[in-house]
Design a protein around this motif. Sequence first.
Motif, PDB file in Angstrom:
ATOM      1  N   ARG A  74       1.102  -1.173   0.133  1.00  0.00           N
ATOM      2  CA  ARG A  74      -0.014  -0.168  -0.200  1.00  0.00           C
ATOM      3  C   ARG A  74       0.832   1.215  -0.146  1.00  0.00           C
ATOM      4  NH1 ARG A  74      -4.465  -1.671   4.122  1.00  0.00           N
ATOM      5  NH2 ARG A  74      -5.888  -3.447   3.536  1.00  0.00           N
ATOM      6  N   MET A 127      -7.650  -6.937 -11.810  1.00  0.00           N
ATOM      7  CA  MET A 127      -8.054  -7.492 -10.042  1.00  0.00           C
ATOM      8  C   MET A 127      -9.933  -7.214 -10.755  1.00  0.00           C
ATOM      9  SD  MET A 127      -8.494  -5.129  -6.814  1.00  0.00           S
ATOM     10  CE  MET A 127      -6.532  -5.965  -6.330  1.00  0.00           C
ATOM     11  N   GLU A 174     -12.043  -9.922  -5.725  1.00  0.00           N
ATOM     12  CA  GLU A 174     -11.232  -9.271  -4.496  1.00  0.00           C
ATOM     13  C   GLU A 174     -11.731  -8.677  -3.351  1.00  0.00           C
ATOM     14  OE1 GLU A 174      -7.033  -9.548  -5.819  1.00  0.00           O
ATOM     15  OE2 GLU A 174      -7.991  -9.985  -7.598  1.00  0.00           O
ATOM     16  N   GLY A 175     -13.440  -7.666  -4.452  1.00  0.00           N
ATOM     17  CA  GLY A 175     -13.206  -6.317  -3.946  1.00  0.00           C
ATOM     18  C   GLY A 175     -14.833  -6.408  -4.040  1.00  0.00           C
ATOM     19  N   PHE A 204     -12.636  -6.141   0.603  1.00  0.00           N
ATOM     20  CA  PHE A 204     -12.394  -5.397   0.891  1.00  0.00           C
ATOM     21  C   PHE A 204     -13.262  -4.115  -0.140  1.00  0.00           C
ATOM     22  CE2 PHE A 204      -9.938  -5.207  -3.355  1.00  0.00           C
ATOM     23  CZ  PHE A 204     -10.443  -4.509  -4.689  1.00  0.00           C
ATOM     24  N   SER A 226     -10.773  -3.264   4.846  1.00  0.00           N
ATOM     25  CA  SER A 226      -9.964  -2.204   3.871  1.00  0.00           C
ATOM     26  C   SER A 226     -10.885  -1.767   2.853  1.00  0.00           C
ATOM     27  CB  SER A 226      -8.738  -3.444   3.038  1.00  0.00           C
ATOM     28  OG  SER A 226      -8.120  -3.996   3.651  1.00  0.00           O
ATOM     29  N   ALA A 290      -6.096  -1.966  -4.882  1.00  0.00           N
ATOM     30  CA  ALA A 290      -5.346  -2.258  -4.126  1.00  0.00           C
ATOM     31  C   ALA A 290      -4.780  -1.710  -3.084  1.00  0.00           C
ATOM     32  CB  ALA A 290      -5.621  -3.722  -3.936  1.00  0.00           C
ATOM     33  N   LEU A 293      -5.669   1.048  -0.501  1.00  0.00           N
ATOM     34  CA  LEU A 293      -6.933   0.875   0.364  1.00  0.00           C
ATOM     35  C   LEU A 293      -6.102   1.478   1.740  1.00  0.00           C
ATOM     36  CD1 LEU A 293      -7.428  -3.111  -0.778  1.00  0.00           C
ATOM     37  CD2 LEU A 293      -9.041  -0.646  -0.625  1.00  0.00           C
TER      38      LEU A 293
END
Length: 310
Positions: A74, A127, A174-175, A204, A226, A290, A293
């Motif tokens: 991050r 993603m 994934e989110g 997330f 997240s 990502a 986040l």
Amino acid sequence: MSRKKQLPKWLALLLVLLLGLLLIITILKPSDQNSRSGVKLNSYVEKPVLPISPLPEVVPEVVVEPLELPLLQRVESGLALVIDDVGYDMPALRRILNLSIPVAIAVIPDAPYAEASATLAHEHGQMVMLHLPMEPSSEKYRKKMTPYFLHEKMDRQLLRETFLKGLAQVPYVEGVNNHMGSYLTEKSESMRWVMQLCREKELFFIDSKTSPKSVAADMAQALDVSWASRQIFLDHDLAPEAMQAAWQKAEACLAKGYRCVVIGHPHKETVAFLEAQFSSTGLDSLIPVAQLLRGGDAAVQAQLTAEERL
């Protein structure tokens, strides 16, 4: 006593000669079996002996271990792009993926090409997100809500089941970010339930910020999920000059050292703008969302209570 009569010597000699002659003929004559088969003893040709091919070398089987991608580090500042409303236009998605820039693909669960879009994005190393439908404020759009929409009248169990039903339609997620949701994202209880499920599924959440009163980010932070928030809509206005102004705003956001999440859509005008933008200049600071986040990095994402898991 009478004497046995003996053969004359010449006759005996003749018989011996005849026996000898017969013996010679028998030896020189081919056998009946060879005669019947038509094989001539003096015409046999030996066939060449072909070389024996060596056995192939045994190659031991190679076991390929699954590739473990490193976790994205991050950062405190960066610019990330999310494309919403994916699942209706596969050619547009392919053009976006062919740009070879980091981009999160947010797929609507009941779109006709939801699974195919998510799979294609994953195959391109991008993603995948669930673009989760949520209740809007506008009565016009409320009338268009499908069974995949989360709305305020749902109890906790029904909201959970609807969320999971949408999640099941989109592989490699994934989110999550909200599709519409200008009404539901203002409701603390509903958003708390959403974040509890995100935490359970290790997803997330990105607040699309369709309402300035959204509590989505607050609930995500409170439950240690997240999260990130959208700063700029790229194509609220599809005019090329308007999108250029929005992009310049994103670059200014980056220049100030902020986390800048830009959301666009697979409109033909948006795709053409992105192709022109990245074919001419490119942008090294464009990173996966990502990496922008916040939160979700507590010592252990605390175990959910029995009540939270329902």
